[in-house]
Design a protein around this motif. Structure first.
Motif, PDB file in Angstrom:
ATOM      1  N   LEU A   1      14.081   2.930  18.042  1.00 27.75           N
ATOM      2  CA  LEU A   1      12.671   3.274  17.993  1.00 27.75           C
ATOM      3  C   LEU A   1      12.006   2.998  19.336  1.00 27.75           C
ATOM      4  O   LEU A   1      12.449   2.138  20.094  1.00 27.75           O
ATOM      5  CB  LEU A   1      11.970   2.441  16.912  1.00 27.75           C
ATOM      6  N   ASP A   2      10.931   3.723  19.622  1.00 30.34           N
ATOM      7  CA  ASP A   2      10.153   3.381  20.802  1.00 30.34           C
ATOM      8  C   ASP A   2       9.279   2.169  20.475  1.00 30.34           C
ATOM      9  O   ASP A   2       9.282   1.660  19.349  1.00 30.34           O
ATOM     10  CB  ASP A   2       9.324   4.574  21.283  1.00 30.34           C
ATOM     11  N   LEU A   3       8.526   1.680  21.459  1.00 28.92           N
ATOM     12  CA  LEU A   3       7.756   0.450  21.262  1.00 28.92           C
ATOM     13  C   LEU A   3       6.729   0.604  20.155  1.00 28.92           C
ATOM     14  O   LEU A   3       6.579  -0.277  19.298  1.00 28.92           O
ATOM     15  CB  LEU A   3       7.074   0.042  22.566  1.00 28.92           C
ATOM     16  N   HIS A   4       6.026   1.737  20.140  1.00 32.22           N
ATOM     17  CA  HIS A   4       4.999   1.943  19.116  1.00 32.22           C
ATOM     18  C   HIS A   4       5.605   1.877  17.721  1.00 32.22           C
ATOM     19  O   HIS A   4       5.108   1.161  16.839  1.00 32.22           O
ATOM     20  CB  HIS A   4       4.316   3.292  19.326  1.00 32.22           C
ATOM     21  N   ASP A   5       6.685   2.601  17.515  1.00 30.13           N
ATOM     22  CA  ASP A   5       7.296   2.619  16.186  1.00 30.13           C
ATOM     23  C   ASP A   5       7.949   1.283  15.847  1.00 30.13           C
ATOM     24  O   ASP A   5       7.991   0.880  14.680  1.00 30.13           O
ATOM     25  CB  ASP A   5       8.329   3.738  16.095  1.00 30.13           C
ATOM     26  N   THR A   6       8.444   0.587  16.862  1.00 29.88           N
ATOM     27  CA  THR A   6       9.004  -0.745  16.626  1.00 29.88           C
ATOM     28  C   THR A   6       7.934  -1.694  16.109  1.00 29.88           C
ATOM     29  O   THR A   6       8.138  -2.424  15.133  1.00 29.88           O
ATOM     30  CB  THR A   6       9.618  -1.312  17.926  1.00 29.88           C
ATOM     31  N   LEU A   7       6.770  -1.692  16.753  1.00 28.15           N
ATOM     32  CA  LEU A   7       5.686  -2.573  16.321  1.00 28.15           C
ATOM     33  C   LEU A   7       5.156  -2.184  14.949  1.00 28.15           C
ATOM     34  O   LEU A   7       4.806  -3.042  14.128  1.00 28.15           O
ATOM     35  CB  LEU A   7       4.561  -2.566  17.351  1.00 28.15           C
ATOM     36  N   GLN A   8       5.120  -0.881  14.684  1.00 23.79           N
ATOM     37  CA  GLN A   8       4.656  -0.415  13.377  1.00 23.79           C
ATOM     38  C   GLN A   8       5.615  -0.815  12.256  1.00 23.79           C
ATOM     39  O   GLN A   8       5.191  -1.057  11.127  1.00 23.79           O
ATOM     40  CB  GLN A   8       4.510   1.110  13.393  1.00 23.79           C
ATOM     41  N   ALA A   9       6.893  -0.888  12.583  1.00 26.57           N
ATOM     42  CA  ALA A   9       7.911  -1.158  11.557  1.00 26.57           C
ATOM     43  C   ALA A   9       8.148  -2.647  11.331  1.00 26.57           C
ATOM     44  O   ALA A   9       8.841  -3.018  10.376  1.00 26.57           O
ATOM     45  CB  ALA A   9       9.227  -0.490  11.946  1.00 26.57           C
ATOM     46  N   ARG A  10       7.598  -3.514  12.163  1.00 26.68           N
ATOM     47  CA  ARG A  10       7.894  -4.945  12.044  1.00 26.68           C
ATOM     48  C   ARG A  10       7.345  -5.508  10.735  1.00 26.68           C
ATOM     49  O   ARG A  10       6.253  -5.183  10.295  1.00 26.68           O
ATOM     50  CB  ARG A  10       7.295  -5.721  13.218  1.00 26.68           C
ATOM     51  N   ARG A  11       8.123  -6.388  10.138  1.00 26.67           N
ATOM     52  CA  ARG A  11       7.725  -7.078   8.908  1.00 26.67           C
ATOM     53  C   ARG A  11       8.096  -8.551   9.021  1.00 26.67           C
ATOM     54  O   ARG A  11       9.064  -8.911   9.683  1.00 26.67           O
ATOM     55  CB  ARG A  11       8.435  -6.466   7.691  1.00 26.67           C
ATOM     56  N   SER A  12       7.338  -9.400   8.349  1.00 25.83           N
ATOM     57  CA  SER A  12       7.632 -10.828   8.340  1.00 25.83           C
ATOM     58  C   SER A  12       8.529 -11.176   7.163  1.00 25.83           C
ATOM     59  O   SER A  12       8.437 -10.563   6.099  1.00 25.83           O
ATOM     60  CB  SER A  12       6.326 -11.639   8.247  1.00 25.83           C
ATOM     61  N   SER A  13       9.385 -12.167   7.387  1.00 23.84           N
ATOM     62  CA  SER A  13      10.291 -12.594   6.327  1.00 23.84           C
ATOM     63  C   SER A  13      10.654 -14.054   6.537  1.00 23.84           C
ATOM     64  O   SER A  13      10.680 -14.545   7.678  1.00 23.84           O
ATOM     65  CB  SER A  13      11.559 -11.737   6.319  1.00 23.84           C
ATOM     66  N   LEU A  14      10.939 -14.743   5.450  1.00 23.09           N
ATOM     67  CA  LEU A  14      11.372 -16.138   5.529  1.00 23.09           C
ATOM     68  C   LEU A  14      12.892 -16.262   5.567  1.00 23.09           C
ATOM     69  O   LEU A  14      13.417 -17.364   5.694  1.00 23.09           O
ATOM     70  CB  LEU A  14      10.839 -16.926   4.324  1.00 23.09           C
TER      71      LEU A  14
END
Length: 232
Positions: free
Chosen positions: A53-66
């Motif tokens: 992914l490009d940077l924009h799509d990478t940031l859009q796809a990020r999710r938090s997890s434990l």
């Protein structure tokens, strides 16, 4: 959290100081060598997911997890992405001769394709320096012990001796900025390819002082990141 920023101003002012804190003789000292290091050639042009992914799509796809996934990660990818980040640091800043190059150590805890263990990475070479058994308990690598649940940890080191001889506290400040940029370069590259991870500052260098020949001056860890497959 309420903070009075004026309390930090004297500290921040010291980081602009170019007066040397040490003896200024860094050029006469060398990093401790790794006598048993084995050179490593990594695969070129491969990815984990088959897409990036490009940077924009990478940031859009990020999710938090434990949690992290338990599958091993291809260590060649991690080594290549780490080296590429250090190559960009050397080219963008042009400070390797003045205050020393950055280097990184990859603690491949769950490794696919290569032995689990510790790898040293610079902008020009990669080497295997120790098996995983020499690391001991991975939970001792970080203040937050859950980071040991990742497939591995990358820590970026700088030569603070050279940085100080070049520009005093300002040299340390630039080393910290360079390490942060290189580490985030690697971290976002992992995420763009579907891997998970966490950037953290609590790497316990004392736990691997002998393993990575870190004396806290000529070689000092500044910032680290985990990497792993995301939890399913």
């Amino acid at each position: 959290m309420r903070t009075d920023p004026s309390m930090m101003e004297p500290l921040l002012e010291t980081f602009a100081d170019r007066a040397r804190c040490g003896d200024g003789l860094a050029a006469e000292r060398s990093l401790l060598p790794f006598a048993d290091a084995v050179p490593v050639d990594v695969e070129a042009g491969t990815t984990e997911s088959g897409r990036t992914l490009d940077l924009h799509d990478t940031l859009q796809a990020r999710r938090s997890s434990l949690q992290y996934g338990e599958a091993p990660v291809r260590t060649d990818l991690i080594l290549r992405w780490t080296r590429e980040a250090l190559e960009r640091d050397a080219g963008d800043w042009g400070l390797d001769d003045a205050c020393g190059p950055l280097e990184a150590f990859v603690f491949a805890l769950r490794s696919e394709g290569r032995p689990a263990g510790v790898y040293r990475v610079t902008a020009w070479d990669i080497s295997f320096i120790a098996p995983a058994s020499d690391v001991g308990d991975p939970q001792l690598l970080g203040i937050q012990r859950e980071f040991a649940d990742g497939a591995g940890i990358v820590t970026v080191c700088a030569n603070l001796d050279s940085a100080d001889a070049w520009a005093g506290s300002h040299g340390f400040r630039l080393s910290a900025v360079r390490a942060s940029m290189a580490l985030y370069d690697f971290h976002l590259r992992c995420q763009s390819d579907g891997l998970a991870g966490t950037v953290f500052g609590g790497f316990i260098g004392a736990a691997v002082r002998n393993l990575i020949q870190s004396d806290g001056v000529t070689r000092q860890p500044l910032l680290s990141a985990t990497y792993a497959h995301p939890a399913s």
